[in-house]
Design a protein around this motif. Sequence first.
Motif, short mmCIF file in Angstrom:
data_model
loop_
_atom_site.label_atom_id
_atom_site.label_comp_id
_atom_site.label_asym_id
_atom_site.label_seq_id
_atom_site.Cartn_x
_atom_site.Cartn_y
_atom_site.Cartn_z
N PHE A 1 0.83 -1.21 0.00
CA PHE A 1 0.00 0.00 0.00
C PHE A 1 0.86 1.26 0.00
O PHE A 1 0.51 2.27 -0.61
N VAL B 1 -4.42 2.51 8.13
CA VAL B 1 -4.53 3.28 6.89
C VAL B 1 -4.62 2.36 5.68
O VAL B 1 -5.25 2.70 4.67
N THR B 2 -4.04 1.16 5.77
CA THR B 2 -4.07 0.23 4.64
C THR B 2 -5.46 -0.33 4.38
O THR B 2 -5.66 -1.05 3.39
N LEU B 3 -6.42 -0.02 5.23
CA LEU B 3 -7.81 -0.41 4.96
C LEU B 3 -8.32 0.24 3.67
O LEU B 3 -9.29 -0.22 3.08
N PHE B 4 -7.66 1.32 3.24
CA PHE B 4 -8.06 2.00 2.02
C PHE B 4 -7.55 1.28 0.76
O PHE B 4 -7.90 1.67 -0.35
N ALA B 5 -6.74 0.25 0.94
CA ALA B 5 -6.24 -0.50 -0.21
C ALA B 5 -7.38 -1.31 -0.84
O ALA B 5 -8.23 -1.86 -0.15
N ASP B 6 -7.38 -1.39 -2.15
CA ASP B 6 -8.44 -2.11 -2.86
C ASP B 6 -8.49 -3.58 -2.50
O ASP B 6 -9.57 -4.19 -2.47
N ARG C 1 -8.22 -5.01 0.21
CA ARG C 1 -8.81 -5.30 1.51
C ARG C 1 -10.30 -5.64 1.40
O ARG C 1 -10.86 -6.22 2.30
N TRP C 2 -10.93 -5.22 0.31
CA TRP C 2 -12.38 -5.29 0.21
C TRP C 2 -12.83 -6.37 -0.77
O TRP C 2 -12.14 -6.67 -1.74
N PHE D 1 -17.91 -2.37 1.15
CA PHE D 1 -18.34 -2.05 2.51
C PHE D 1 -19.76 -2.57 2.74
O PHE D 1 -20.63 -2.38 1.90
#
Length: 281
Positions: free
Chosen positions: A40, A93-98, A100-101, A108
Amino acid sequence: MYSKTVDYSVASLLVVSLVLLGISFLFGAGANSVSSAFDFYGLTDVMPISNLGMLSGVVLMVTSGFVVLHQSKSIAAPLPLAAIAVVCLFTLVTLFADNRWIAAHGGFPVIGSGQGVIKYFALLPIALFLYCRHQLSKKTLIWWNYFPVALVLFWIGGMKFLELEAKAIVPLVETSPFMSWMYELFTVQEASNVIGIYDLLMAILLGIGIWFNYRPLLIVAWLGCIAVFVMTQTFLFTAMGALSDTSLLTGLGQFVIKDLWFIANMLIIVYLTFDHRQNEQ
């Protein structure tokens, strides 16, 4: 004395978890999580994954050392507080990486590899309690420590209603002497649904108990919530591959050991609820 006992217990849970995670990263465990986090920031192009894993291990070990040194009054609170904050923020902050989802499920609030990442929310309230509680009111600290508990129970509990999560927990549930009976009574999806309902219900009841300061309900919900996190610790010994003779914790073990942070959150909540010496503002 009671306060010192709680401090020691919370700090011990923090140190044990950080040391186990640190050692595991040092010996190469969790390569995928290391890769996801550092990619990330674009650091995987600068340094090999193995070195980044070792760097993660060193940071966690140093952080645990700061916690121990503060408990022994050898260093001031800002050092462990800053170290924990850096670990939390770098990871969260790495939760914003694609990656992760789970896009197939609408993103979400369904999360993939970030399930273990959201657990880092638990660290900041622990640090606030250990190092800043005299600057914060009891009510503020209670809600801060409730937030990560509710977040993980709602998020991961809610995922139990999805087929992919129901299937993912089969290796954990079927090898557990405490939970395997569920598959004798329910299908895989039904058993997962029951677990999800339990997680959501306990999180809601705990929040209601805190909001209305209704202690009988708070105690029941507190016991129900902490049972979730204590149960996950048994997976370290019952699930196949949670422990490793080469890296101490595998990826599964690293995911499970973080629930020690939520046990610490729960200890803080019950202590603050029943301690009358803490500021009520």
